[in-house]
Motif scaffolding. Structure first.
Motif, PDB file in Angstrom:
ATOM      1  N   ALA A 172      62.367  11.383   5.243  1.00  0.00           N
ATOM      2  CA  ALA A 172      61.045  11.059   4.693  1.00  0.00           C
ATOM      3  C   ALA A 172      60.712  11.866   3.441  1.00  0.00           C
ATOM      4  N   GLN A 173      61.611  12.749   3.012  1.00  0.00           N
ATOM      5  CA  GLN A 173      61.365  13.550   1.819  1.00  0.00           C
ATOM      6  C   GLN A 173      61.274  12.663   0.576  1.00  0.00           C
ATOM      7  N   GLN A 174      60.458  13.083  -0.375  1.00  0.00           N
ATOM      8  CA  GLN A 174      60.217  12.283  -1.572  1.00  0.00           C
ATOM      9  C   GLN A 174      61.475  12.045  -2.395  1.00  0.00           C
ATOM     10  N   SER A 175      62.415  12.950  -2.326  1.00  0.00           N
ATOM     11  CA  SER A 175      63.626  12.856  -3.149  1.00  0.00           C
ATOM     12  C   SER A 175      64.675  11.906  -2.582  1.00  0.00           C
ATOM     13  N   VAL A 176      64.469  11.417  -1.362  1.00  0.00           N
ATOM     14  CA  VAL A 176      65.503  10.644  -0.671  1.00  0.00           C
ATOM     15  C   VAL A 176      65.835   9.332  -1.384  1.00  0.00           C
ATOM     16  N   GLU A 177      64.812   8.576  -1.771  1.00  0.00           N
ATOM     17  CA  GLU A 177      65.071   7.261  -2.361  1.00  0.00           C
ATOM     18  C   GLU A 177      65.942   7.369  -3.603  1.00  0.00           C
ATOM     19  N   GLU A 178      65.611   8.293  -4.486  1.00  0.00           N
ATOM     20  CA  GLU A 178      66.381   8.433  -5.722  1.00  0.00           C
ATOM     21  C   GLU A 178      67.821   8.855  -5.423  1.00  0.00           C
ATOM     22  N   ALA A 189      67.762   1.900  -0.279  1.00  0.00           N
ATOM     23  CA  ALA A 189      67.262   3.266  -0.466  1.00  0.00           C
ATOM     24  C   ALA A 189      65.749   3.311  -0.263  1.00  0.00           C
ATOM     25  N   LYS A 190      65.053   2.324  -0.832  1.00  0.00           N
ATOM     26  CA  LYS A 190      63.599   2.262  -0.675  1.00  0.00           C
ATOM     27  C   LYS A 190      63.227   1.962   0.768  1.00  0.00           C
ATOM     28  N   TYR A 191      63.960   1.046   1.396  1.00  0.00           N
ATOM     29  CA  TYR A 191      63.685   0.703   2.789  1.00  0.00           C
ATOM     30  C   TYR A 191      63.801   1.933   3.687  1.00  0.00           C
ATOM     31  N   ILE A 192      64.848   2.710   3.480  1.00  0.00           N
ATOM     32  CA  ILE A 192      65.072   3.910   4.307  1.00  0.00           C
ATOM     33  C   ILE A 192      63.958   4.920   4.089  1.00  0.00           C
ATOM     34  N   SER A 193      63.629   5.170   2.830  1.00  0.00           N
ATOM     35  CA  SER A 193      62.586   6.137   2.504  1.00  0.00           C
ATOM     36  C   SER A 193      61.230   5.715   3.063  1.00  0.00           C
ATOM     37  N   LYS A 194      60.857   4.451   2.821  1.00  0.00           N
ATOM     38  CA  LYS A 194      59.553   3.953   3.287  1.00  0.00           C
ATOM     39  C   LYS A 194      59.465   3.937   4.808  1.00  0.00           C
TER      40      LYS A 194
END
Length: 328
Positions: A172-178, A189-194
């Motif tokens: 859930a960290q903000q840096s994960v998607e990038e 990547a967005k699906y996992i982060s969101k």
């Protein structure tokens, strides 16, 4: 690191490792060979396992961090029994399903001992998000990247490090998607982060605990609130992690099987509508009973080309069905 072979009493007709571990349920198992013996190496319960099928038992080794070592064969056996749900008498179920369905009876000749794995909910959620429009090799690579980037190291075997699947708060960290986008995850990547952020915002561990107490209908609805999870993936999670063994994941591949063998009057559609989805699920539930999802998994394995001598790369249980063509 352990080099001891343990033994789990279990006959081949009660558990077939090939169909169970290589059928698109879990993406952390790989086939290895040692002195011409087929073995399976995989990760679950924060341990690395090496399994080998024998006639009346499973031989296995366990590798784990010294901090977590149980050093107790009975404890390891209990973990395996739970993972493979060995308390379920599938010989009896196979007999019942074979009586109800001649197609199942034929499939059961080769695909005996197929079991539904009891998997970690968090790992299953994010693994099946990775499965979107994907094939097994690439899904496995993505799941291993998630573990390597954010999971705790378990051990090193022959120069290769193995990691536990990460906890939700780390995803859930903000840096994960990038980071995931730069490592080939694409829109997933967005699906996992969101999804990770949604779970944490909904209570984290409390949300996961609550999910396990819900009815099938409630759990499926709750899962479909997560980014990247539709009815099919929600049913996969319900079936493989939440003990809703009557859940039937339906997509175009299962639609083709149903239309070809069971429901010839189904309308011709390129995509599975909600009505068709529910009609197919209800048909199999009426045919097979309260463990219909388990029986459906056996049929699915029987239809996989890779088990029929074709080495063509296949998709996951969530997506192989999209790309496979029905037999004519």
């Amino acid at each position: 690191m352990k080099h001891i072979w343990y033994k789990l009493p279990c006959k081949q007709n009660e558990l077939q490792l090939l169909g169970t571990l290589n059928g698109g349920q879990s993406f952390r198992w790989k086939k290895i060979c040692d002195e011409q013996k087929e073995q399976w190496l995989g990760v679950f319960f924060n341990k690395v396992w090496i399994l080998q099928q024998e006639n009346d038992h499973i031989l296995y080794k366990v590798h784990e961090t010294k901090l977590n070592e149980l050093e107790d064969e009975m404890s390891y056996n209990n973990l395996l029994r739970s993972y493979f749900q060995l308390h379920v008498n599938i010989e009896k179920l196979y007999e019942e399903w074979s009586t109800a369905d001649p197609y199942f009876k034929e499939a059961a000749k080769q695909f005996y001992g197929i079991r539904i794995l009891k998997q970690d909910i968090v790992e299953n959620i994010f693994s099946f998000i990775c499965s979107s429009n994907n094939h097994i090799t690439r899904i496995s690579s993505m799941v291993e990247k998630l573990a390597t980037f954010y999971g705790e190291e378990i051990c090193e075997i022959d120069g290769e490090k193995y990691y536990a699947f990460p906890k939700v708060n780390l995803l859930a960290q903000q840096s994960v998607e990038e980071k995931l986008r730069t490592n080939g995850f694409g829109y997933r990547a967005k699906y996992i982060s969101k999804t990770a952020q949604h779970i944490m915002d909904s209570g984290g561990e409390k949300w996961i605990d609550k999910l396990q107490t819900m009815s099938y209908e409630e759990a499926k609805k709750e899962l479909m609130l997560l980014t990247g999870i539709g009815a099919k993936v929600a049913d996969c999670i319900c079936l493989m992690s939440l003990n809703h063994l009557h859940a039937i994941p339906v997509d175009t591949h299962i639609y083709q099987i149903a239309k070809r063998l069971y429901m010839p009057k189904l309308p011709d559609k390129k995509t599975v509508t909600e009505k068709i989805y529910n009609d197919i699920g209800d048909h199999f539930r009426d045919l097979y009973g309260p463990l219909a999802g388990w029986a459906h998994t056996v049929l699915f394995c029987a239809d996989l080309k890779k088990f029929q001598g074709n080495n063509t790369e296949n998709s996951s249980s969530g997506n192989l069905r999209k790309k496979s063509k029905s037999k004519k």
